[in-house]
Design a protein around this motif. Structure first.
Motif, PDB file in Angstrom:
ATOM      1  N   SER A 138      71.499  66.884  46.913  1.00 21.90           N
ATOM      2  CA  SER A 138      72.816  67.302  47.412  1.00 21.90           C
ATOM      3  C   SER A 138      72.886  68.814  47.571  1.00 21.90           C
ATOM      4  O   SER A 138      73.424  69.325  48.560  1.00 21.90           O
ATOM      5  CB  SER A 138      73.921  66.831  46.466  1.00 21.90           C
ATOM      6  OG  SER A 138      74.003  65.424  46.472  1.00 21.90           O
ATOM      7  N   ARG A 189      72.167  64.336  53.281  1.00 24.33           N
ATOM      8  CA  ARG A 189      71.121  63.925  52.329  1.00 24.33           C
ATOM      9  C   ARG A 189      70.037  63.093  53.014  1.00 24.33           C
ATOM     10  O   ARG A 189      68.853  63.231  52.715  1.00 24.33           O
ATOM     11  CB  ARG A 189      71.747  63.120  51.180  1.00 24.33           C
ATOM     12  CG  ARG A 189      72.554  63.943  50.193  1.00 24.33           C
ATOM     13  CD  ARG A 189      73.393  63.033  49.289  1.00 24.33           C
ATOM     14  NE  ARG A 189      72.600  61.969  48.709  1.00 24.33           N
ATOM     15  CZ  ARG A 189      71.995  62.017  47.519  1.00 24.33           C
ATOM     16  NH1 ARG A 189      72.088  63.116  46.788  1.00 24.33           N
ATOM     17  NH2 ARG A 189      71.316  61.000  47.064  1.00 24.33           N
ATOM     18  N   ASN A 239      73.471  70.628  51.140  1.00 25.06           N
ATOM     19  CA  ASN A 239      74.605  71.546  51.328  1.00 25.06           C
ATOM     20  C   ASN A 239      74.144  72.925  51.786  1.00 25.06           C
ATOM     21  O   ASN A 239      74.721  73.505  52.707  1.00 25.06           O
ATOM     22  CB  ASN A 239      75.406  71.677  50.029  1.00 25.06           C
ATOM     23  CG  ASN A 239      76.177  70.410  49.702  1.00 25.06           C
ATOM     24  OD1 ASN A 239      76.465  69.603  50.580  1.00 25.06           O
ATOM     25  ND2 ASN A 239      76.494  70.220  48.430  1.00 25.06           N
TER      26      ASN A 239
END
Length: 198
Positions: free
Chosen positions: A45, A55, A49
């Motif tokens: 994650s 993902r 990000n």
């Protein structure tokens, strides 16, 4: 017989470039996270990000930890190559040779510790990372160790000398020296004093 149109070729080329850019962004995100928080604390994650992707995209480019660690290592090493020990290893005097090699090695540790310290720490608990380290950095250190062994050393003396080299090459040894206020030259000199005893 079918003829591919230029438009289709262009689309494939564009897609390939986009895929390459995405992979690079993900790799750079992995490198940045490994350098700041360490491999063990880096999550998919976090990578997604930071790279600005999902993902699933991360998994598509790096289906397992081994692939990710290899890509991260290759990318980081390309920007932070190990020192060239060739000249230092031509020094005929064994202790001067060791001093020159350790100064180069310790300077590299100093410059790269934010990444290497975390990688070496986390390799103790992450088998896929340990494999990358073993087949990369540890092989380099093994070659250095072999090159620094005096030709005439045998038996217990050779074993002690090799043990001293191995301990001195450990990044945690450098970290201890640094934490106690030794600069790289002084730390290398201390190692040579140890070696002189053997």
């Amino acid at each position: 017989m079918s003829i591919k149109s230029p438009k289709r070729i262009y689309r494939k080329t564009t897609r390939a470039k986009q895929e390459e850019q995405t992979r690079r962004r993900i790799t750079e995100a992995v490198v940045d996270l490994h350098r700041t928080v360490g491999p063990a604390q880096t999550t998919i994650s976090d990578i997604a990000n930071l790279a600005g992707v999902g993902r699933v995209t991360v998994y598509k480019h790096f289906p397992d930890d081994a692939a990710m660690f290899r890509a991260c290592s290759d990318h980081w090493i390309a920007d932070n190559p190990p020192p060239d020990f060739t000249q230092a290893l031509t020094e005929p005097d064994e202790l001067k040779r060791a001093a020159e090699v350790f100064q180069l090695l310790y300077d590299y540790y100093r410059r790269s510790y934010d990444m290497m310290g975390k990688v070496m720490r986390d390799a103790k608990t992450l088998p896929a990372l340990a494999d990358v380290v073993e087949n990369g950095w540890m092989k380099l250190l093994q070659n250095l160790e072999d090159a620094l062994m005096p030709a005439g050393k045998t038996g217990a003396g050779a074993q002690r000398y090799r043990a001293t080299l191995r301990v001195a090459m450990d990044i945690d040894t450098w970290s201890t020296f640094s934490g106690m206020g030794f600069n790289d030259e002084a730390a290398a000199e201390l190692v040579c004093r140890w070696l002189e005893q053997d």
